[in-house]
Scaffold this motif. Sequence first.
Motif, PDB file in Angstrom:
ATOM      1  N   GLN A  80       0.839  -1.184   0.000  1.00 18.73           N
ATOM      2  CA  GLN A  80       0.000   0.000   0.000  1.00 18.73           C
ATOM      3  C   GLN A  80       0.880   1.242   0.000  1.00 18.73           C
ATOM      4  O   GLN A  80       1.822   1.350   0.783  1.00 18.73           O
ATOM      5  CB  GLN A  80      -0.923   0.019   1.228  1.00 18.73           C
ATOM      6  CG  GLN A  80      -1.924   1.146   1.179  1.00 18.73           C
ATOM      7  CD  GLN A  80      -2.999   1.012   2.251  1.00 18.73           C
ATOM      8  OE1 GLN A  80      -3.124  -0.025   2.880  1.00 18.73           O
ATOM      9  NE2 GLN A  80      -3.761   2.065   2.435  1.00 18.73           N
TER      10      GLN A  80
ATOM     11  N   LYS B  68      -3.256   5.625  -0.250  1.00 15.61           N
ATOM     12  CA  LYS B  68      -4.538   4.932  -0.390  1.00 15.61           C
ATOM     13  C   LYS B  68      -4.559   3.987  -1.581  1.00 15.61           C
ATOM     14  O   LYS B  68      -5.599   3.463  -1.944  1.00 15.61           O
ATOM     15  CB  LYS B  68      -5.671   5.955  -0.531  1.00 15.61           C
ATOM     16  CG  LYS B  68      -5.868   6.811   0.698  1.00 15.61           C
ATOM     17  CD  LYS B  68      -7.025   7.758   0.501  1.00 15.61           C
ATOM     18  CE  LYS B  68      -7.238   8.614   1.733  1.00 15.61           C
ATOM     19  NZ  LYS B  68      -8.377   9.520   1.567  1.00 15.61           N
ATOM     20  N   THR B  69      -3.400   3.773  -2.193  1.00  8.92           N
ATOM     21  CA  THR B  69      -3.319   2.971  -3.410  1.00  8.92           C
ATOM     22  C   THR B  69      -2.624   1.647  -3.148  1.00  8.92           C
ATOM     23  O   THR B  69      -1.583   1.602  -2.493  1.00  8.92           O
ATOM     24  CB  THR B  69      -2.549   3.741  -4.503  1.00  8.92           C
ATOM     25  OG1 THR B  69      -3.163   5.021  -4.688  1.00  8.92           O
ATOM     26  CG2 THR B  69      -2.526   2.993  -5.807  1.00  8.92           C
ATOM     27  N   ILE B  70      -3.193   0.564  -3.670  1.00  8.19           N
ATOM     28  CA  ILE B  70      -2.562  -0.755  -3.614  1.00  8.19           C
ATOM     29  C   ILE B  70      -1.734  -0.914  -4.888  1.00  8.19           C
ATOM     30  O   ILE B  70      -2.229  -0.732  -5.996  1.00  8.19           O
ATOM     31  CB  ILE B  70      -3.626  -1.880  -3.529  1.00  8.19           C
ATOM     32  CG1 ILE B  70      -4.533  -1.679  -2.311  1.00  8.19           C
ATOM     33  CG2 ILE B  70      -2.955  -3.245  -3.521  1.00  8.19           C
ATOM     34  CD1 ILE B  70      -3.817  -1.790  -0.987  1.00  8.19           C
ATOM     35  N   VAL B  71      -0.463  -1.246  -4.730  1.00 13.08           N
ATOM     36  CA  VAL B  71       0.466  -1.318  -5.856  1.00 13.08           C
ATOM     37  C   VAL B  71       1.051  -2.728  -5.938  1.00 13.08           C
ATOM     38  O   VAL B  71       1.449  -3.304  -4.926  1.00 13.08           O
ATOM     39  CB  VAL B  71       1.605  -0.290  -5.671  1.00 13.08           C
ATOM     40  CG1 VAL B  71       2.565  -0.328  -6.846  1.00 13.08           C
ATOM     41  CG2 VAL B  71       1.050   1.109  -5.479  1.00 13.08           C
TER      42      VAL B  71
END
Length: 84
Positions: free
Chosen positions: A3, A6-9
């Motif tokens: 994470q 707020k972004t899952i990478v």
Amino acid sequence: MFQLGKTIVSEEILKKDFVCNLSACKGACCIAGDAGAPLEEAETDILEDLYPKIKPYLRKEGIEAIEKQGPSIIGEDGEYETPL
């Protein structure tokens, strides 16, 4: 996966080289972004050699940027990139 804010990478991003998909972005990253396309040091020589051949196909603004800054620059992160 990890994470970032707020972004899952995907961790694949750490393993894959950057590849510009100009047909998808239409140059938006290099125009609206805060840095040009990332380059490896060896690619700077290639751009230097290719510039005279591709110059006739570039927009006036692109030619002005290259004439002023060169076909590659060292960005704020200390890495090579294309000029904006």
